[in-house]
Design a protein around this motif. Structure first.
Motif, PDB file in Angstrom:
ATOM      1  N   ASN A   7      18.484 -53.923  33.484  1.00 55.26           N
ATOM      2  CA  ASN A   7      16.917 -55.538  33.123  1.00 55.26           C
ATOM      3  C   ASN A   7      18.925 -56.332  32.754  1.00 55.26           C
ATOM      4  OD1 ASN A   7      19.860 -55.194  31.101  1.00 55.26           O
ATOM      5  ND2 ASN A   7      19.155 -53.548  29.422  1.00 55.26           N
ATOM      6  N   GLU A   8      17.701 -57.304  32.312  1.00 55.34           N
ATOM      7  CA  GLU A   8      19.024 -58.294  32.180  1.00 55.34           C
ATOM      8  C   GLU A   8      20.589 -58.741  31.189  1.00 55.34           C
ATOM      9  OE1 GLU A   8      16.733 -58.185  28.233  1.00 55.34           O
ATOM     10  OE2 GLU A   8      15.891 -58.215  30.562  1.00 55.34           O
ATOM     11  N   LEU A   9      20.822 -57.656  30.928  1.00 54.10           N
ATOM     12  CA  LEU A   9      21.680 -57.921  31.014  1.00 54.10           C
ATOM     13  C   LEU A   9      23.220 -56.627  31.375  1.00 54.10           C
ATOM     14  CD1 LEU A   9      21.760 -56.672  26.890  1.00 54.10           C
ATOM     15  CD2 LEU A   9      21.896 -59.075  28.261  1.00 54.10           C
ATOM     16  N   GLY A  10      22.885 -56.368  32.017  1.00 52.78           N
ATOM     17  CA  GLY A  10      23.000 -55.123  33.728  1.00 52.78           C
ATOM     18  C   GLY A  10      22.407 -53.940  34.176  1.00 52.78           C
ATOM     19  N   LYS A  11      23.991 -53.113  34.549  1.00 54.87           N
ATOM     20  CA  LYS A  11      23.177 -51.655  35.016  1.00 54.87           C
ATOM     21  C   LYS A  11      23.584 -50.829  33.930  1.00 54.87           C
ATOM     22  CE  LYS A  11      24.854 -50.780  38.878  1.00 54.87           C
ATOM     23  NZ  LYS A  11      25.009 -49.912  40.872  1.00 54.87           N
ATOM     24  N   ILE A  12      22.936 -49.611  34.220  1.00 56.40           N
ATOM     25  CA  ILE A  12      23.115 -48.601  33.123  1.00 56.40           C
ATOM     26  C   ILE A  12      23.164 -47.230  33.921  1.00 56.40           C
ATOM     27  CG2 ILE A  12      23.069 -47.068  31.583  1.00 56.40           C
ATOM     28  CD1 ILE A  12      20.996 -49.422  29.696  1.00 56.40           C
TER      29      ILE A  12
END
Length: 121
Positions: A7-12
């Motif tokens: 998502n816009e905040l990073g990767k999970i």
């Protein structure tokens, strides 16, 4: 292999083991399910898995961004097997999508046995 979400905040990154544990825990909450079973039947006898080994009764396949789950279960004698299977499918799909945010493309139920009563822990 693992499931990756961005998502816009990073990767999970979620491992297959985590997905299988979540699926197994969701499944054992369903009425009529005695427990999870091993994936292989040996000499006509199937091992009933305790809570610590639930992931051994779950096979996770990740393909094209979605997750396919194979569950190996033991149901309670006298309960409608198709009803239990449908409840398990609904519960596992909902839990995985809600908890882990993964898209579930398919859930297959493999009934490995029928037993009287529930597991004592």
């Amino acid at each position: 292999m693992q499931k990756e979400l961005e998502n816009e905040l990073g990767k999970i990154t979620i491992s297959k083991d985590v997905i299988s544990i979540i699926a197994g825990m969701a499944a054992v909450e369903c009425y009529g399910l005695v427990g999870m079973a091993t994936q292989r039947v040996k000499d006509g006898i199937n091992e009933l898995l305790g809570r610590d080994n639930l992931r051994k009764g779950v096979e996770v396949i990740i393909e094209e961004g979605a997750v396919r789950i194979n569950l190996y279960i033991i149901v309670e004698y006298g309960i409608n097997i198709s009803e239990v299977a449908n409840n398990v499918i609904d519960k596992v799909k909902y839990t995985l999508e809600d908890t882990a945010g993964v898209e579930v493309s398919e859930i297959n139920i493999n009934v490995q046995g029928v037993r009287v009563g529930e597991v004592q822990e």
